[in-house]
Scaffold this active site. Structure first.
Site, PDB file in Angstrom:
ATOM      1  N   HIS A 255      -8.147  -1.328  -0.157  1.00 23.14           N
ATOM      2  CA  HIS A 255      -7.130  -2.321  -0.517  1.00 23.14           C
ATOM      3  C   HIS A 255      -7.903  -3.588  -0.866  1.00 23.14           C
ATOM      4  CE1 HIS A 255      -4.100  -0.268   2.353  1.00 23.14           C
ATOM      5  NE2 HIS A 255      -5.248   0.302   2.615  1.00 23.14           N
TER       6      HIS A 255
ATOM      7  N   GLN B 108       1.228 -10.839  -3.883  1.00 23.83           N
ATOM      8  CA  GLN B 108      -0.178 -10.473  -3.742  1.00 23.83           C
ATOM      9  C   GLN B 108      -0.691  -9.913  -5.057  1.00 23.83           C
ATOM     10  OE1 GLN B 108       0.161  -7.733  -0.324  1.00 23.83           O
ATOM     11  NE2 GLN B 108      -1.197  -9.139   0.730  1.00 23.83           N
TER      12      GLN B 108
ATOM     13  N   ASP C 130      -2.472  -7.516  -5.661  1.00 24.73           N
ATOM     14  CA  ASP C 130      -2.944  -6.400  -4.864  1.00 24.73           C
ATOM     15  C   ASP C 130      -3.512  -5.292  -5.743  1.00 24.73           C
ATOM     16  OD1 ASP C 130      -3.394  -5.084  -2.535  1.00 24.73           O
ATOM     17  OD2 ASP C 130      -1.286  -4.990  -1.919  1.00 24.73           O
TER      18      ASP C 130
ATOM     19  N   LYS D 163     -12.312  -5.104   7.306  1.00 19.39           N
ATOM     20  CA  LYS D 163     -12.197  -5.799   6.018  1.00 19.39           C
ATOM     21  C   LYS D 163     -13.231  -6.904   5.863  1.00 19.39           C
ATOM     22  CE  LYS D 163      -8.592  -8.753   7.971  1.00 19.39           C
ATOM     23  NZ  LYS D 163      -7.488  -9.628   7.680  1.00 19.39           N
TER      24      LYS D 163
ATOM     25  N   ARG E 122       7.191 -11.098   4.922  1.00 19.44           N
ATOM     26  CA  ARG E 122       6.749 -10.916   6.300  1.00 19.44           C
ATOM     27  C   ARG E 122       7.445 -11.958   7.153  1.00 19.44           C
ATOM     28  NH1 ARG E 122       0.180 -10.192   5.355  1.00 19.44           N
ATOM     29  NH2 ARG E 122       0.399  -8.443   3.889  1.00 19.44           N
TER      30      ARG E 122
ATOM     31  N   HIS F  35      -5.113  -1.028  -5.166  1.00 18.21           N
ATOM     32  CA  HIS F  35      -5.571   0.042  -4.292  1.00 18.21           C
ATOM     33  C   HIS F  35      -6.481   0.936  -5.103  1.00 18.21           C
ATOM     34  CE1 HIS F  35      -1.903  -1.540  -2.419  1.00 18.21           C
ATOM     35  NE2 HIS F  35      -2.699  -1.505  -1.375  1.00 18.21           N
TER      36      HIS F  35
ATOM     37  N   CYS G  13       0.780  -1.228   0.000  1.00 18.14           N
ATOM     38  CA  CYS G  13       0.000   0.000   0.000  1.00 18.14           C
ATOM     39  C   CYS G  13       0.821   1.293   0.000  1.00 18.14           C
ATOM     40  CB  CYS G  13      -1.058   0.002   1.087  1.00 18.14           C
ATOM     41  SG  CYS G  13      -0.652  -0.842   2.603  1.00 18.14           S
TER      42      CYS G  13
END
Length: 586
Positions: free
Chosen positions: A458, A329, A331, A412, A311, A333, A282
RNA sequence: GCCACUGUGGCUCAGAGGUAGAGCGACUGAUUCGUAAUCAGUUGGUCGGGGGUUCGAUUCCCUCCAGUGGCUCCA
């Protein structure tokens, strides 16, 4: 099955399996108390596919103890003890439990609400605090098995003492128990870790615990998923970006990750400056948004990124591809105005449903609310949570609420998929975030010519591409639909007489862009077929003298449907290309 | 991270205080074969790493690493 309720009623119970297993848990505890009287009892419920009981005993139990306990349980079942129930007042209950040294049970009694009856169940020499219901006699527990030993924190908190948990399972009949155990054995064969190795998809090595290596075939699979995903991004009006893996610590201080997520972050110091390997995409996405001014006319702006995040997960939590320390990911945004939020969420929920349905997945939805360790005002959190709730209501989707499980920056909606033995894994998630836009002071120019802060969303669909692949492997048991198969067609020559023709066919397949391999070895055709079948290749072309004489025929064998007869090579290729481009499921 | 267990050639697994064994695979040769295993031979292991006990350890003990099943945490 008839059951004994804690008010003394005896009647047909609703959930026979649950009652049976709960009684099995009591039989387990009884056996443990007989063999190891110094053991303290904690809790022992029925669960999804069995039961467990938590015990506190110096030194815990060994595998040999487990065998002895199981033997004692069989004895208790054979004794066919009558199960009785009675109530005590809070004082009586406490006095009794303290007298017995059952401190955990006493703690439970103390925490029971005032208006609840405090009831006990007794069978022979064993008594346990319990709300029931239970089977009438211990003989009901005729088909059971203790399955494993594990540590478990008292009341599920890491701050408490770790107890020893014994897991078991029980069924109404021996046949049902055996069927369950056989099912587990079958599931073991579908385990993505085993298939991942056998099919040459990925590997985990000591040199990188939790950092999976994708082998050539696994990489083909992964790339195909990504290109499927890119097609969706294009259709849905996304832009795609790539942001760096490492960024300065200042950025992560600003985003709040350092405060809330630093235990999971990898860092490095270079030229006297601290850099963090990104655990999320992000902040990078926000910097891209911030790189130039935006008008309300552009919103919503959807920016996607296939970002590799790292992570640091605790060692005991790693699990094949399902739980790793670095993953990709899918991902994105989305930056938008407040009144675009509901529509955007609704279309995302539909999109996730579209993708999961494509693979034939069943999924569960959860709404996760504000966690303890989080940032932002109560009002923001309330508004954000309400927006998610409304979107879910508008779509009419069933969901569970998972209190306190949101991200540190916002609530979420989570999408959970099941693995082969029924464990569920969070994959997709839609997170509403009022915090990052403020922290990074991002803006757009509104119709009023004023500066406004956009709302940020997200979202991931696969979630972790690695985890999704793990689920996919187990779901298909390695038999991927043709569009995902690392090798789509294997060309098998029957003997050396058809080798040359096999080579020609292979050339045609390659020219058509089909992923194919050839097996020209001096082996019998049955052997080659067996190998291709074990490699789970969707199509085999068996080429012998007949085909080679025809000059344009191929004998097609399907992985799933067996011998499909002969057709022209061009016809086969045309059909196959259609199947692949339609991304048809097997 | 915590609890329990596991770690023997690429894979599945056997073995025992005295310096490792099978099947499959791989390789070589023979065979040229029609829809899930042709035959023969050969190769391959500092028995997870490091310490200790012992005349001697892969086997016993300690420790570290990795994995498995859980707990906690999470995509």
């Amino acid at each position: 099955m008839r059951a004994l309720y804690n008010d003394g009623r005896v009647e047909e119970c609703e959930d026979e399996l649950k009652v049976l297993r709960h009684t099995a848990a009591h039989v387990l505890a009884q056996a443990v108390k007989r063999l190891f009287p110094e053991t303290k009892l904690a809790i022992g419920p029925a669960i999804e596919d069995g039961f467990y009981y938590d015990f506190d005993r110096e030194g815990g139990f060994s595998e040999e103890d487990l065998a002895a306990i199981e033997a004692e349980m069989k004895r208790i079942v054979k004794e066919n003890l009558k199960v009785e129930t009675y109530a005590l007042t809070r004082e009586e209950a406490l006095e009794y439990l303290e007298g017995e040294g059952e401190t955990y049970k006493a703690e439970l009694v103390r925490d029971l609400p005032e208006d609840v009856a405090i009831t006990f169940y007794r069978q022979g020499d064993f008594t346990d605090l319990c709300a029931g219901p239970h089977a009438l006699y211990t003989k009901a527990v005729k088909a059971f098995k203790l399955t494993s030993l594990a540590g478990a924190y008292w009341r599920g908190s890491e701050d408490n003492k770790m107890l020893t948990r014994i897991y078991g399972t029980a069924f109404p009949s021996k046949e049902a128990l055996d069927a369950h155990l056989a099912m587990l054995e079958e599931a073991r064969k579908r385990d993505h870790r085993r298939l991942g190795r056998d099919l040459g998809l990925f590997a985990l090595m000591d040199e990188g615990p939790g950092f999976p290596f994708f082998l050539p075939k696994g990489t083909v699979l992964k790339n195909n998923l990504l290109s499927y995903c890119r097609g969706i991004l294009e259709r849905e009006g996304y832009l795609e970006i790539c942001t760096p893996i490492m960024l300065t610590q200042d950025l992560w201080l600003q985003s709040g990750h350092w405060d809330h997520y630093k235990d999971n972050m990898y860092t490095a110091e270079v030229d006297g400056q601290v850099f963090c390997v990104k655990p999320m995409n992000c902040p990078g996405g926000i910097l891209v948004y911030k790189n130039e001014p935006h008008s309300y006319r552009e919103l919503p702006i959807r920016i996607g990124e296939f970002g590799l995040v790292h992570r640091h997960e605790r060692s005991g939590t790693l699990h094949g591809l399902m739980r790793v320390r670095c993953f990709t990911q899918d991902d994105a945004h989305i930056f938008m105005t407040r009144d675009q939020v509901t529509d955007e969420i609704k279309s995302l929920v539909r999109l996730i449903d579209e993708v999961y349905s494509k693979f034939g997945f069943k999924y569960k939805v959860e709404l996760s609310t504000r966690p303890e360790d989080s940032m932002g005002s109560d009002q923001d959190w309330e508004d954000a949570t309400e927006a998610l709730r409304q979107a879910l209501a508008a779509i009419g989707l069933d969901y569970a609420v998972n209190e306190g499980d949101g991200a540190f920056y916002g609530p979420k909606i989570d999408f959970h998929l099941e693995d082969s033995i029924g464990r569920t894994w969070q994959c997709g998630t839609i997170q509403l975030d009022f915090q990052m836009p403020q922290r990074f002071d991002i803006s757009y120019i509104g119709a009023d010519n004023g500066r406004h802060t956009p709302i940020m969303l997200h979202r991931v669909i696969f979630g972790s591409v690695e985890r999704f692949i793990g689920i996919l492997i187990e779901h298909y048991a390695g038999k991927f639909p043709t569009w995902l198969s690392p090798v789509q067609v294997k060309v098998l020559s029957v003997s050396e007489k058809s080798r040359e023709y096999a080579g020609q066919v292979l050339g045609k397949l390659k020219a058509a862009g089909i992923r194919c391999e050839i097996d020209n070895r001096d082996e019998k055709i049955g052997y080659k077929i067996r190998e291709a079948q074990l490699d789970k290749v969707p199509y085999m072309l068996v080429l012998g003298e007949k085909e080679s004489e025809s000059g344009d025929l191929v004998a097609v064998r399907s992985r799933d449907r067996g011998d499909m007869g002969t057709r022209t090579c061009d016809g086969f290729i045309a059909g196959l290309l259609g199947e692949i481009s339609g991304r048809e499921s097997a």
